[in-house]
Design a protein around this motif. Structure first.
Motif, mmCIF file in Angstrom:
data_model
loop_
_atom_site.group_PDB
_atom_site.id
_atom_site.type_symbol
_atom_site.label_atom_id
_atom_site.label_comp_id
_atom_site.label_asym_id
_atom_site.label_seq_id
_atom_site.Cartn_x
_atom_site.Cartn_y
_atom_site.Cartn_z
ATOM 1 N N ARG A 382 -13.961 19.588 -17.477
ATOM 2 C CA ARG A 382 -14.466 18.923 -18.674
ATOM 3 C C ARG A 382 -13.766 19.466 -19.912
ATOM 4 N N ASP A 383 -13.127 18.566 -20.681
ATOM 5 C CA ASP A 383 -12.429 19.001 -21.896
ATOM 6 C C ASP A 383 -13.137 18.550 -23.168
ATOM 7 N N GLY A 384 -14.230 17.769 -23.037
ATOM 8 C CA GLY A 384 -15.021 17.376 -24.197
ATOM 9 C C GLY A 384 -14.385 16.320 -25.071
ATOM 10 N N SER A 385 -13.252 15.777 -24.668
ATOM 11 C CA SER A 385 -12.563 14.799 -25.513
ATOM 12 C C SER A 385 -13.015 13.388 -25.177
ATOM 13 N N ASN A 386 -13.214 12.559 -26.220
ATOM 14 C CA ASN A 386 -13.565 11.165 -26.036
ATOM 15 C C ASN A 386 -12.632 10.270 -26.838
ATOM 16 N N ASP A 387 -11.394 10.711 -26.987
ATOM 17 C CA ASP A 387 -10.429 9.914 -27.724
ATOM 18 C C ASP A 387 -10.075 8.667 -26.923
ATOM 19 N N ASN A 388 -9.553 7.691 -27.608
ATOM 20 C CA ASN A 388 -9.278 6.393 -26.985
ATOM 21 C C ASN A 388 -8.311 6.490 -25.813
ATOM 22 N N GLU A 389 -7.306 7.357 -25.930
ATOM 23 C CA GLU A 389 -6.320 7.485 -24.858
ATOM 24 C C GLU A 389 -6.960 8.016 -23.577
ATOM 25 N N SER A 390 -7.814 9.051 -23.710
ATOM 26 C CA SER A 390 -8.486 9.621 -22.537
ATOM 27 C C SER A 390 -9.428 8.615 -21.902
ATOM 28 N N LEU A 391 -10.166 7.879 -22.749
ATOM 29 C CA LEU A 391 -11.098 6.880 -22.233
ATOM 30 C C LEU A 391 -10.363 5.766 -21.506
ATOM 31 N N LEU A 392 -9.209 5.371 -22.022
ATOM 32 C CA LEU A 392 -8.423 4.314 -21.403
ATOM 33 C C LEU A 392 -7.902 4.747 -20.031
ATOM 34 N N LYS A 393 -7.460 5.996 -19.936
ATOM 35 C CA LYS A 393 -6.945 6.504 -18.662
ATOM 36 C C LYS A 393 -8.068 6.589 -17.631
ATOM 37 N N ARG A 394 -9.237 7.046 -18.064
ATOM 38 C CA ARG A 394 -10.369 7.133 -17.137
ATOM 39 C C ARG A 394 -10.791 5.740 -16.671
ATOM 40 N N LEU A 395 -10.748 4.770 -17.590
ATOM 41 C CA LEU A 395 -11.098 3.402 -17.232
ATOM 42 C C LEU A 395 -10.126 2.838 -16.196
ATOM 43 N N LYS A 396 -8.841 3.153 -16.335
ATOM 44 C CA LYS A 396 -7.845 2.705 -15.357
ATOM 45 C C LYS A 396 -8.132 3.298 -13.976
ATOM 46 N N LEU A 397 -8.532 4.558 -13.970
ATOM 47 C CA LEU A 397 -8.842 5.207 -12.693
ATOM 48 C C LEU A 397 -10.057 4.553 -12.036
ATOM 49 N N ILE A 398 -11.124 4.350 -12.816
ATOM 50 C CA ILE A 398 -12.343 3.762 -12.272
ATOM 51 C C ILE A 398 -12.074 2.346 -11.765
ATOM 52 N N ASN A 399 -11.336 1.573 -12.531
ATOM 53 C CA ASN A 399 -11.029 0.201 -12.123
ATOM 54 C C ASN A 399 -10.185 0.169 -10.844
ATOM 55 N N CYS A 400 -9.278 1.139 -10.724
ATOM 56 C CA CYS A 400 -8.434 1.210 -9.526
ATOM 57 C C CYS A 400 -9.281 1.536 -8.299
ATOM 58 N N ILE A 401 -10.227 2.465 -8.454
ATOM 59 C CA ILE A 401 -11.122 2.810 -7.342
ATOM 60 C C ILE A 401 -11.950 1.601 -6.935
ATOM 61 N N SER A 402 -12.510 0.909 -7.927
ATOM 62 C CA SER A 402 -13.350 -0.256 -7.649
ATOM 63 C C SER A 402 -12.575 -1.389 -6.987
ATOM 64 N N GLU A 403 -11.329 -1.591 -7.410
ATOM 65 C CA GLU A 403 -10.539 -2.711 -6.917
ATOM 66 C C GLU A 403 -9.878 -2.438 -5.578
ATOM 67 N N HIS A 404 -9.384 -1.190 -5.382
ATOM 68 C CA HIS A 404 -8.566 -0.902 -4.205
ATOM 69 C C HIS A 404 -9.278 -0.070 -3.136
ATOM 70 N N CYS A 405 -10.228 0.780 -3.524
ATOM 71 C CA CYS A 405 -10.858 1.699 -2.558
ATOM 72 C C CYS A 405 -12.178 1.115 -2.054
ATOM 73 N N THR A 406 -12.144 -0.066 -1.557
ATOM 74 C CA THR A 406 -13.367 -0.789 -1.201
ATOM 75 C C THR A 406 -13.984 -0.319 0.115
#
Length: 520
Positions: A382-406
């Motif tokens: 945990r780095d405590g950052s909620n900047d737009n770049e970090s949030l965007l990268k996390r969103l890409k990861l979550i979306n990839c898991i949801s779409e591909h790791c079914t």
């Protein structure tokens, strides 16, 4: 009254006991249980984390198992240890050994302490003073070297006889872990004996290079030990290389190539703390030695200067890879080409400080293994950052898991928002276990009721962690449990702040009908 259960059945039952205290308690019940417990307790005598006093006690017991010829040789050399006057033990404890860990520093300290106990009282006090100083500051190497120099001859003779005792039943040993040290000399001599095949049933081998104490140990000895082991041990399934010293990297790489090539059933390879390419290149660049591997683990590896030859080896390896573990490694993104071949990956574990640096690496693995991946554990500090770049990268990861790791059945993630769960539950409909930490900045109260109703029907175990305060109210938790109690069997809540047993959260959990655990 004779037991109706066989010894094998009792042994299987007792194998589920993890506490040494529980095992010791069972030892006192009757003779049958005593025989079984002694065998279990003495399978891994050198593997437990224990004080020097307890370790010394184990060595005393082993030394009482020495045969008359060994004792006579030691006494002729002026070594008359106290335990030689004791009666022979009830059991041949060395015959139970299955897991041998040779940590020469620990052996040296305890053996020299045993020698001290046989000296005059004045000498004992003097050496104990040095021993206490060493124990208080383990990095002070001068004290251990002084003790080694003073009793080098006596200690070496005891170690030699001890190794002979261990090797006499070494065909029963399944796991061997060694660090470059003087004890290896005696092992090398025995392993070179062509009339005997010591350690011929080893399944797991670990080489730990080297502490500052033994930096002067001859690199050629490392080569000789591993080369000799390759002659007798042909069925090793797991090899671990930990913290290779630069002075050994050439000999280690060459000898491991020989060892790996000699194996017929090698399945798992762990490379740890090999921070520079010169340490791991001699191992992974040999494409012919990793063709049978299905499980590989990298820890604290820097892939910044990986060669094309090693990359080609990893490409070949990834085609058959079932389990991949990556922890605290640098420049993982350079491995993307190799990871495109991970179409058979079943289990993937990844630990890092900040996953954003290796996002392409992660996405490549998740996409290439979409049809096979069942177990996914991604951990980031945990780095405590909620900047737009970090949030965007996390969103890409979550979306990839949801779409591909079914086809995932086990998923463990860090710091999720409620929106992330909606996405995961929508895509991963075969989940059986989900573990995550809540992002405290997310609005959980407005989402929990809907999340409960949308919970995948296959999900049986849910593990929720949080840092300080509960990120949702007791009322929201109650709404969530009402929606999912038909399918959810177990709820675990991890907290760094212990919940009061009379809190409203506990009342909700008790009334839910769902089995729960509160862990802090």
């Amino acid at each position: 009254m004779e037991s109706e259960l066989s010894t094998e059945t009792w042994t299987q039952i007792f194998s589920y006991l993890e506490s040494r205290a529980d095992l010791h308690s069972c030892l006192l019940v009757n003779r049958l249980w005593c025989r079984i417990m002694v065998k279990i307790l003495w399978e891994h005598p050198f593997s437990y984390n224990m004080s020097n006093e307890k370790f010394k006690s184990i060595l005393k017991t082993y030394l009482t198992c020495l045969n008359e010829r060994s004792i006579e040789r030691l006494e002729e050399s002026g070594i008359k240890l106290i335990m030689f006057n004791n009666k022979k033990p009830m059991f041949a404890y060395n015959e139970f050994l299955r897991d041998l860990v040779i940590d020469s520093i620990r052996f040296d300290i305890c053996i020299y302490n045993l020698i001290n106990e046989s000296k005059e009282e004045q000498k004992i006090k003097k050496i104990n003073k040095k021993r206490r100083k060493f124990q208080e500051k383990s990095e002070d190497l001068k004290d251990i070297r002084k003790i080694q120099q003073k009793y080098s001859k006596e200690g070496d003779l005891i170690l030699e006889e001890l190794i002979k005792l261990i090797c006499s039943k070494s065909n029963k040993i399944r796991s061997l872990s060694v660090s470059p040290c003087n004890m290896m000399d005696y092992m090398i001599t025995l392993l070179k004996d062509e009339n005997n095949y010591y350690f011929n049933n080893i399944k797991s081998f670990t080489i730990n290079s080297t502490s500052k104490v033994y930096n002067s140990y001859e690199p050629i000895k490392v080569y000789e030990l591993i080369f000799a082991l390759s002659r007798v041990s042909k069925n090793i399934t797991h090899i671990r290389v930990n913290n290779a010293c630069q002075s050994y990297q050439s000999e280690l790489g060459d000898s491991l190539e020989i060892l790996l090539n000699s194996q017929t059933n090698l399945r798992s390879l762990d490379l740890e703390y090999l921070t520079e390419p010169v340490y791991y290149e001699p191992i992974i660049s040999k494409s012919n030695i990793i063709s049978t591997l299905s499980d590989i683990s990298f820890k604290n590896i820097n892939f910044g200067s990986i060669s094309q030859k090693s990359m080609n080896s990893l490409i070949k390896l990834s085609q058959n890879l079932k389990i991949l573990k990556v922890a605290s490694c640098l420049n993982c993104s350079l491995l993307c080409d190799a990871m495109k071949q991970c179409s058979n990956l079943v289990e993937f574990t990844y630990e890092t400080c900040q996953f954003g640096e290796d996002l392409d690496f992660l996405l490549t693995i998740l996409k290439s293994s979409s049809s096979s991946l069942r177990y996914l554990d991604i951990f980031w500090i945990r780095d405590g950052s909620n900047d737009n770049e970090s949030l965007l990268k996390r969103l890409k990861l979550i979306n990839c898991i949801s779409e591909h790791c079914t086809k995932l059945t086990y998923l463990k993630l860090r710091r999720l928002n409620s929106e992330d769960l909606f996405s995961i539950w929508y895509g991963c409909k075969q989940l059986e276990v989900l573990s995550f930490f809540c992002n405290e900045h997310s609005d959980w109260d407005d989402s929990l009721e809907d999340l409960g109703r949308l919970l995948p029907c296959t999900l049986k175990v849910l593990k929720i962690g949080h840092w300080i305060e509960m990120p949702f109210s007791a009322m929201a938790l109650e709404s969530f449990l009402k929606g999912c109690k038909e399918s959810l069997k177990k709820l675990e809540i991890y907290s760094f702040k212990k919940l009061c047993k009379h809190s409203e959260y506990v009342s909700v959990l008790k009334n839910s009908g769902v089995y729960y655990e509160l862990i802090s």
